[in-house]
Design an enzyme around this catalytic site. Sequence first.
Site, PDB file in Angstrom:
ATOM      1  N   THR A 135      35.001  54.749 -30.199  1.00 23.88           N
ATOM      2  CA  THR A 135      35.238  55.359 -28.882  1.00 23.88           C
ATOM      3  C   THR A 135      34.974  56.859 -28.966  1.00 23.88           C
ATOM      4  OG1 THR A 135      37.572  55.738 -29.346  1.00 23.88           O
ATOM      5  CG2 THR A 135      36.992  53.635 -28.320  1.00 23.88           C
TER       6      THR A 135
ATOM      7  N   GLU B 296      35.171  49.832 -25.355  1.00 23.84           N
ATOM      8  CA  GLU B 296      35.867  48.570 -25.620  1.00 23.84           C
ATOM      9  C   GLU B 296      35.434  47.439 -24.687  1.00 23.84           C
ATOM     10  OE1 GLU B 296      37.157  51.530 -25.071  1.00 23.84           O
ATOM     11  OE2 GLU B 296      38.987  51.929 -26.209  1.00 23.84           O
TER      12      GLU B 296
ATOM     13  N   LYS C 259      53.021  64.074 -13.302  1.00 21.86           N
ATOM     14  CA  LYS C 259      54.165  63.474 -12.622  1.00 21.86           C
ATOM     15  C   LYS C 259      54.986  64.579 -11.976  1.00 21.86           C
ATOM     16  CE  LYS C 259      56.009  58.984 -13.854  1.00 21.86           C
ATOM     17  NZ  LYS C 259      56.514  58.175 -14.957  1.00 21.86           N
TER      18      LYS C 259
ATOM     19  N   TRP D 256      53.259  60.274  -9.018  1.00 19.34           N
ATOM     20  CA  TRP D 256      52.023  60.589  -9.724  1.00 19.34           C
ATOM     21  C   TRP D 256      51.011  61.285  -8.820  1.00 19.34           C
ATOM     22  CZ3 TRP D 256      50.547  55.726 -13.147  1.00 19.34           C
ATOM     23  CH2 TRP D 256      51.568  55.536 -14.116  1.00 19.34           C
TER      24      TRP D 256
END
Lengths: 542, 542
Positions: free
Chosen positions: B185, B330, B439, B444
């Site tokens: 990754t 992935e 947050k 959020w």
Amino acid sequence: MLGLMQDWPLVCHKILDHAATYHGGREVVSRSIEGPLHRTNYAEVRVRALKLAKRLEMDGVKLGDRVATMAWNTWRHLESWYGILGLGAVYHTLNPRLFPEQIAWIMNDAEDSLLFVDLTFVKLIEAIAPKVPSLRRVIILTDDAHMPETSLPGAVSYETYLAEADDDFAWAEFDERTAAGMCYTSGTTGDPKGVVYSHRSNVLHAMTAVQPDMLNLSSHDRLMPVVPLFHANGWSTAFSCPMAGASMIMPGAGMDGESIYQMLTRERVTITAAVPTVWLMLLQRMEKEGGDLPDLERVVIGGAACPRAITRAFQDVYGVKVMHAWGMTEMSPLGTVCSIKPEYDDLEGDAKLDLLSKQGHPPFTVEMKVTDDENRELPWDGKTFGKLKVRGPAVSASYYKGRGADQFDAEGWFDTGDVAHMDAHGYMQITDRSKDVIKSGGEWISSIEIENLAVGHADVAEAAVIGVAHPKWSERPLLVVVVKEGRTPLKSDILGFLDGKIAKWWMPDDVVFVAEIPHTATGKIQKMSLREQLKDYVLPDG
Amino acid sequence: MLGLMQDWPLVCHKILDHAATYHGGREVVSRSIEGPLHRTNYAEVRVRALKLAKRLEMDGVKLGDRVATMAWNTWRHLESWYGILGLGAVYHTLNPRLFPEQIAWIMNDAEDSLLFVDLTFVKLIEAIAPKVPSLRRVIILTDDAHMPETSLPGAVSYETYLAEADDDFAWAEFDERTAAGMCYTSGTTGDPKGVVYSHRSNVLHAMTAVQPDMLNLSSHDRLMPVVPLFHANGWSTAFSCPMAGASMIMPGAGMDGESIYQMLTRERVTITAAVPTVWLMLLQRMEKEGGDLPDLERVVIGGAACPRAITRAFQDVYGVKVMHAWGMTEMSPLGTVCSIKPEYDDLEGDAKLDLLSKQGHPPFTVEMKVTDDENRELPWDGKTFGKLKVRGPAVSASYYKGRGADQFDAEGWFDTGDVAHMDAHGYMQITDRSKDVIKSGGEWISSIEIENLAVGHADVAEAAVIGVAHPKWSERPLLVVVVKEGRTPLKSDILGFLDGKIAKWWMPDDVVFVAEIPHTATGKIQKMSLREQLKDYVLPDG
Ligand SMILES: Nc1ncnc2c1ncn2[C@@H]1O[C@H](COP(=O)(O)OP(=O)(O)OP(=O)(O)O)[C@@H](O)[C@H]1O
Ligand SMILES: Nc1ncnc2c1ncn2[C@@H]1O[C@H](COP(=O)(O)OP(=O)(O)OP(=O)(O)O)[C@@H](O)[C@H]1O
Ligand SMILES: [Mg+2]
Ligand SMILES: [Mg+2]
């Protein structure tokens, strides 16, 4: 070293899950057997298929059990497939056009335990059921209001049956190689043979069918499968449409030109699929009554060679793209589609029609070769023909109960029984069936090519070419013709029409006019019977 | 009961066989590392890949061995992949933009035995090789005429290496779950983790990527992967192009706006793919120098959220369709593509741009859900965001050596680390990375949405939003901006520009102007570093 990717089995019901989740509102419109149009969508089809799976389980149906269907294309038939396979049982489609004895033989061979049947076929099945001891219950694809009086075992209407279960059910879990469906071949060359699809083969097949150079199916399509689900795995439409999120327009029992025209236009169908005979009926209806096809973009034609006259009419008169396709029950069924690759983009007129009369090129996952009788590969020159052999994950490895084992070789190639040539760009053209090949003086003559030309004659309704014994050449071609109503062509007219279009030595030695040519249950010419019928015929110089 | 279909393993090299057989003349055009354009085709690529596989076998490479590549997109890199995987070895792509220590760490982790490397990176690898004891041979992707002096072990030019084998070789045979490739990754959120693709996952992934509602790849396409093969499995182009018979136009090392423009237009590219940064460079080049894109039909943009300004420019100025895509190393990597489904056909103007700024909907084989912290599924209402989780046959089941095991749950769901919402039609929109979520007062705030709006301001070159500690709200958003050359906007200009476009309580508490925002090796904003860099910053009311 193994990859570290998920074990996510390729099972058919995940296709319906996908459709219900991402294309849930997409329509499934059917002409119901009871008459009226019926509208549903993938989200609803999935809920009902889940209920059906649960109901079947309550009825004792288990992994691997064969459950038959004898039905036209409707939402209920579609739900039945998914309900059956989602439980790990096996949908087994029956062709109602077979002789009753054949149907009974096939049902016994498969040991069908339950049967889903359309109202249309209740009488037919009443005659057959007593001969099928494994059959313990028949579900009639209708509601209570339309239930007929019947002697069928455990008969119940589909809607009542469904209502006896809720949808609180999870699809069964099993290996992707588990059997999902079963379909017997058409029986053109002999007795039908059982083909058993796996979940994996159906999924992989649909994944190739939707690709741009194949059917090019998208969520914007409204596909009408005129080809019945009981023909060669329904040409995969029950899987490829929900996979692509394409709407399905189901013609029910309305297979005549008028009904098809109405569905095509009213339901704004963009792509449709059927055998040539169906398209002949539609074109005849349109020639007579007028009308156009503004929404229809493409028509898939397969199951038998597509005569040029059909391609030309769709293309030139109605602006519809013809996609000639070749397939077999044993191939799930798609083998090739004749889409145009860049090499042929510039073709026009007759050269383009020549190309479109080929059966096309295969998608990834279908391997092909053409061999001579000694299994030596023949050149891809667009003319050398031989046995067509195929390999792939959606191609049969064997028939049910090991029949026809000689069609499979040690390297995994399946002999299609078709005779074909390939060109340099991988376009395949069928010239014959192995069993119908005409061998004149040691050389092969393509009966299909002559037939396709002959039906281009204005007076010819149908044509078949068969080989007839000849003292010198061992076999010579005979052209058998059904003339159009009211026409009276001379033999010489027909042969003259062929002159210059085929090699001199391919010219049929004679023409025989007949009232009817025998057909199989899928509408194909049955040359075995035709040869039998003409067994006393003697050639003019024979 | 199992199906009776063939065991035809889904292995990557069959894709190249298909391309060579049915699309053999289709071009693979590369800007070579040595300079000139190079033209070949799938038939030739296959022959050379077979030779390479044989040569690797002669060199002792075995099933499962990791063979690294550090190279730009060229025909030689493509051949290397197939040569390696066709032997059952594992192509392992290295990102040259990582720090040398990271590269060495990754090579040791994978235990790479051989390496194929471009001329460009010989110096870089000379510094790394001594730290990688498993590395026994380096093949330099060039010919003898261009071979540099080098200390690399067993160094040989690719062309000489190839010439030492003939093409009399058959691909190795093995299970479809065998490892085919490896890619780490990007390391945006921490250390890179190894992903191991199987043959099966690569094949299935390509079969979905080519579909009409996804990339819609056909034999008429000429695709230019600007995204390097070392980014997230090269976005599958090495498999999807030959599968579809699409030509590949390989940009080599020419990643600047001018080089890309030249390749796009001279080679009549119809579809291209890269991260937003690349398209910004192209658009800037075109704004300055003029030019148009007559052959280009669609541009795939992914890897990071695509700012609206890019979509608008492609669409309105150049008539090119933008396909926003989301993927992960992935996921092989494609997760979603933002193609327009019938439900949204009528959108225009800003409403259409709103839709196109979503990451899109998944193909069959990708399952998605969005959950809260307690793994409860959230509604698909187009606004409730949570953890995005996925499942599918081309999704990782685990990382190499079992790292990051907490991202995988018992039911097989992989936690993407992305925060997203889904709408009623299954369109997904990423609002953040879990690790970057802000947050404020328990609610959020989506940093990505604010960033995408901010870069729409004429003076803003790049923008990032991070959370900063706040006594009352626990965290508040801070907007970090790099201004365009010569521009001097006021903080109030920028905030005023956002006013009315986002909820009041999302409005950043402050704007900080910086000379540069830190990026990862794949060009993504590295918020970890940015937070580190601004750790001493205090909010105006903080
Ligand atoms: N486009 C086409 N052109 C010519 N022939 C076709 C075409 N499509 C299908 N066919 C013929 O149909 C056959 C497949 O049909 P199907 O599987 O329905 O059973 P059948 O071969 O007719 O019957 P059986 O195998 O029992 O003799 C092919 O092998 C081929 O001969
Ligand atoms: N279209 C997109 N819009 C927004 N974000 C995207 C998009 N495409 C990809 N991404 C981001 O990129 C991620 C995948 O990138 P990649 O696999 O290259 O590594 P990374 O996630 O950046 O690095 P690491 O996992 O090592 O921290 C996704 O999880 C997502 O956060
Ligand atoms: Mg047959
Ligand atoms: Mg990641």
